[in-house]
Design a protein around this motif. Sequence first.
Motif, PDB file in Angstrom:
ATOM      1  N   GLU A  59       0.861  -1.175   0.000  1.00  0.00           N
ATOM      2  CA  GLU A  59       0.000   0.000   0.000  1.00  0.00           C
ATOM      3  C   GLU A  59       0.901   1.230   0.000  1.00  0.00           C
ATOM      4  O   GLU A  59       1.944   1.243   0.656  1.00  0.00           O
ATOM      5  N   ARG A  68      -2.424   9.476  -9.701  1.00  0.00           N
ATOM      6  CA  ARG A  68      -3.076   8.200  -9.376  1.00  0.00           C
ATOM      7  C   ARG A  68      -2.592   7.090 -10.319  1.00  0.00           C
ATOM      8  O   ARG A  68      -2.301   5.979  -9.888  1.00  0.00           O
ATOM      9  N   GLN A  69      -2.493   7.398 -11.599  1.00  0.00           N
ATOM     10  CA  GLN A  69      -2.052   6.413 -12.589  1.00  0.00           C
ATOM     11  C   GLN A  69      -0.614   5.961 -12.302  1.00  0.00           C
ATOM     12  O   GLN A  69      -0.290   4.782 -12.421  1.00  0.00           O
ATOM     13  N   GLN A  71       0.814   5.973  -9.357  1.00  0.00           N
ATOM     14  CA  GLN A  71       0.749   5.170  -8.134  1.00  0.00           C
ATOM     15  C   GLN A  71       0.351   3.731  -8.464  1.00  0.00           C
ATOM     16  O   GLN A  71       0.938   2.778  -7.940  1.00  0.00           O
ATOM     17  N   GLN A  72      -0.627   3.589  -9.347  1.00  0.00           N
ATOM     18  CA  GLN A  72      -1.051   2.246  -9.752  1.00  0.00           C
ATOM     19  C   GLN A  72       0.076   1.524 -10.484  1.00  0.00           C
ATOM     20  O   GLN A  72       0.282   0.327 -10.298  1.00  0.00           O
ATOM     21  N   LYS A  73       0.831   2.246 -11.308  1.00  0.00           N
ATOM     22  CA  LYS A  73       1.939   1.655 -12.059  1.00  0.00           C
ATOM     23  C   LYS A  73       3.022   1.153 -11.110  1.00  0.00           C
ATOM     24  O   LYS A  73       3.518   0.029 -11.260  1.00  0.00           O
ATOM     25  N   LEU A  75       2.729   0.314  -7.983  1.00  0.00           N
ATOM     26  CA  LEU A  75       2.206  -0.856  -7.258  1.00  0.00           C
ATOM     27  C   LEU A  75       2.230  -2.103  -8.136  1.00  0.00           C
ATOM     28  O   LEU A  75       2.565  -3.197  -7.668  1.00  0.00           O
ATOM     29  N   ALA A  76       1.896  -1.949  -9.406  1.00  0.00           N
ATOM     30  CA  ALA A  76       1.934  -3.093 -10.330  1.00  0.00           C
ATOM     31  C   ALA A  76       3.359  -3.626 -10.467  1.00  0.00           C
ATOM     32  O   ALA A  76       3.588  -4.845 -10.466  1.00  0.00           O
TER      33      ALA A  76
END
Length: 193
Positions: A59, A68-69, A71-73, A75-76
């Motif tokens: 997290e 946001r995009q 952050q998702q990248k 994390l992926a």
Amino acid sequence: TVLAAVYGDDFWSEEGVWGCARLHFNVRPPDTAPENVGSEFTLSAQLGKKYPYVPPTFELQNVKGLKRQEQQKVLAILNEKAQEYAGIGSVMMCEIVQEAEDYLLEHNIDPAKANMSAWEQMKEREAAEEEAKRIQKEEQEAQLLDDSSYQQKRFEFSSLDKSADGGHLAPAAVIQAEKELARQMQTLDAAFA
């Protein structure tokens, strides 16, 4: 612990779910002066009972400078790396933090530029592109001057490099010089096309 020794004040742990450790790391771009850090976050990793054979749950907290995009990248990327390490049962948190730091290093935004409007950012990019074009043109002109001096040296070389059989040029030297000249001419033609 080893993690506390490596990360110092940027690491802490607490008891998480099922009595397993929850690890927290303050992550910033490595080797970047604090005033130039525009992207950072706290990476929280919930370990499970079967760690390192099962990857932790990640997290991002206290995120600064990432959309946001992005952050998702990140994390992926971290989840993919964790799966790889879990597949071989390898302890992974130092490597995961390194991946996060590398991502931030590539996506760090200079705080001085973070508050610029889209118009200002566009104008700065255009100015940088114009400067790059100007430098490239200067380099091409310098190369052209080098090529003309090369041709002069080629002439001098050809007048000195005579074979003993009556003044003909040595064939290998002529072929090599002509190939080099042709290569340089192609480069110039491509540059000015």
